[in-house]
Design a protein around this motif. Sequence first.
Motif, PDB file in Angstrom:
ATOM      1  N   ARG A 143      30.815 146.737  34.691  1.00  0.00           N
ATOM      2  CA  ARG A 143      30.577 147.882  35.371  1.00  0.00           C
ATOM      3  C   ARG A 143      30.401 149.206  34.538  1.00  0.00           C
ATOM      4  N   ALA A 144      31.074 149.513  33.630  1.00  0.00           N
ATOM      5  CA  ALA A 144      30.951 150.716  32.664  1.00  0.00           C
ATOM      6  C   ALA A 144      29.605 150.743  32.110  1.00  0.00           C
TER       7      ALA A 144
ATOM      8  N   ARG B 102      26.978 149.063  32.933  1.00  0.00           N
ATOM      9  CA  ARG B 102      25.884 149.043  33.979  1.00  0.00           C
ATOM     10  C   ARG B 102      25.684 150.497  34.446  1.00  0.00           C
ATOM     11  N   ARG B 103      26.827 151.543  34.416  1.00  0.00           N
ATOM     12  CA  ARG B 103      26.592 152.639  34.879  1.00  0.00           C
ATOM     13  C   ARG B 103      25.966 153.645  33.736  1.00  0.00           C
ATOM     14  N   MET B 104      26.191 153.251  32.467  1.00  0.00           N
ATOM     15  CA  MET B 104      25.466 154.031  31.367  1.00  0.00           C
ATOM     16  C   MET B 104      24.085 153.481  31.336  1.00  0.00           C
TER      17      MET B 104
ATOM     18  N   GLY C  87      22.084 151.971  33.784  1.00  0.00           N
ATOM     19  CA  GLY C  87      21.550 151.685  35.114  1.00  0.00           C
ATOM     20  C   GLY C  87      20.671 150.371  35.144  1.00  0.00           C
TER      21      GLY C  87
ATOM     22  N   SER D 287      20.199 146.451  35.593  1.00  0.00           N
ATOM     23  CA  SER D 287      20.841 145.138  36.419  1.00  0.00           C
ATOM     24  C   SER D 287      21.156 143.720  35.836  1.00  0.00           C
TER      25      SER D 287
ATOM     26  N   GLU E  27      19.794 143.887  43.776  1.00  0.00           N
ATOM     27  CA  GLU E  27      19.837 143.759  42.088  1.00  0.00           C
ATOM     28  C   GLU E  27      19.058 142.615  41.770  1.00  0.00           C
TER      29      GLU E  27
ATOM     30  N   ASN F  18      35.259 147.845  43.208  1.00  0.00           N
ATOM     31  CA  ASN F  18      33.829 148.101  42.773  1.00  0.00           C
ATOM     32  C   ASN F  18      33.887 149.736  42.828  1.00  0.00           C
ATOM     33  N   ARG F  19      33.153 150.235  41.597  1.00  0.00           N
ATOM     34  CA  ARG F  19      33.195 151.814  41.649  1.00  0.00           C
ATOM     35  C   ARG F  19      31.858 152.051  42.045  1.00  0.00           C
TER      36      ARG F  19
END
Length: 272
Positions: A73-74, A76-78, A80, A82, A109, A271-272
């Motif tokens: 998740r981290a 993916r946040r950095m 973008g 999928s 996604e 999930n964030r």
Amino acid sequence: MRQELMSLPKTLAVDVARNLVMVAKLLDEDPEQAYGYAKVALRLASRVAAVREAAGFAAYGVGKYAEALAEFRAARRMTGSSHLWPVMADCERGLGRPEKALAMAGEPEVQRLDKAGQVEMRLVAAGARRDMGQAEAAVVTLQSPELASNSAQPWTARLRYAYADALLAVGREEEAREWFARALESDQGGMTDASDRLAQLDGVEFVDALDPDAEDTDLPVNDAPAEDPGDGDGEARKGGPQEPPLGGATAPAEAEDSDGRVGGADEADDNR
């Protein structure tokens, strides 16, 4: 990744790169050691997406699915991106939440994944169906143009193998044998144990010649004089089948067993 590491001081970048190389090298053969190197890299450069991704795969490889999911998740946040979506869904399966993994298979996604990623997502979804006791639905989930295609792709053997295993789970043995054979035909890298599964279906029994508990096939030694030839040794059959690799790999590959199942672990963060 190189560009991300270039943003670090030179000495630090070298140290991080060395640890990431060791993660990639050891992930399949010694996942525990790979996990140790990943933790070092994470302490050195937690703000680098490639490090978070590598840490995710290392945690995934040792069954720490909650930790793996948090790292994915981290990353993916950095970025973008999928491309980690299928392995994130598989982490949900590992945490005992197949319904959530199946829901992820229907998210937008998935449409942003390349062909390999979409096949991975299909494998995860089929595994989730089997986790939920929906064996027939798992068979249907794997039926796709990619399965019917005669072209050999990196994911072809695993897709055919999963389909064969799903067929066997619903009692369609003859069809399963055909698809195990097709999986073996396309498995140039030895990614599956399709040959062993075929042998089992054909009733072939393997004996490990090096196993001390295996039945001794040697004939008794003859006590006759040296000039009198005794009985020869019996011929042991070749070594027995081995379990297929989980399929864990360095980014962006995911690992699964025959039905894509990866097992349980700690609870993941929301999930964030």
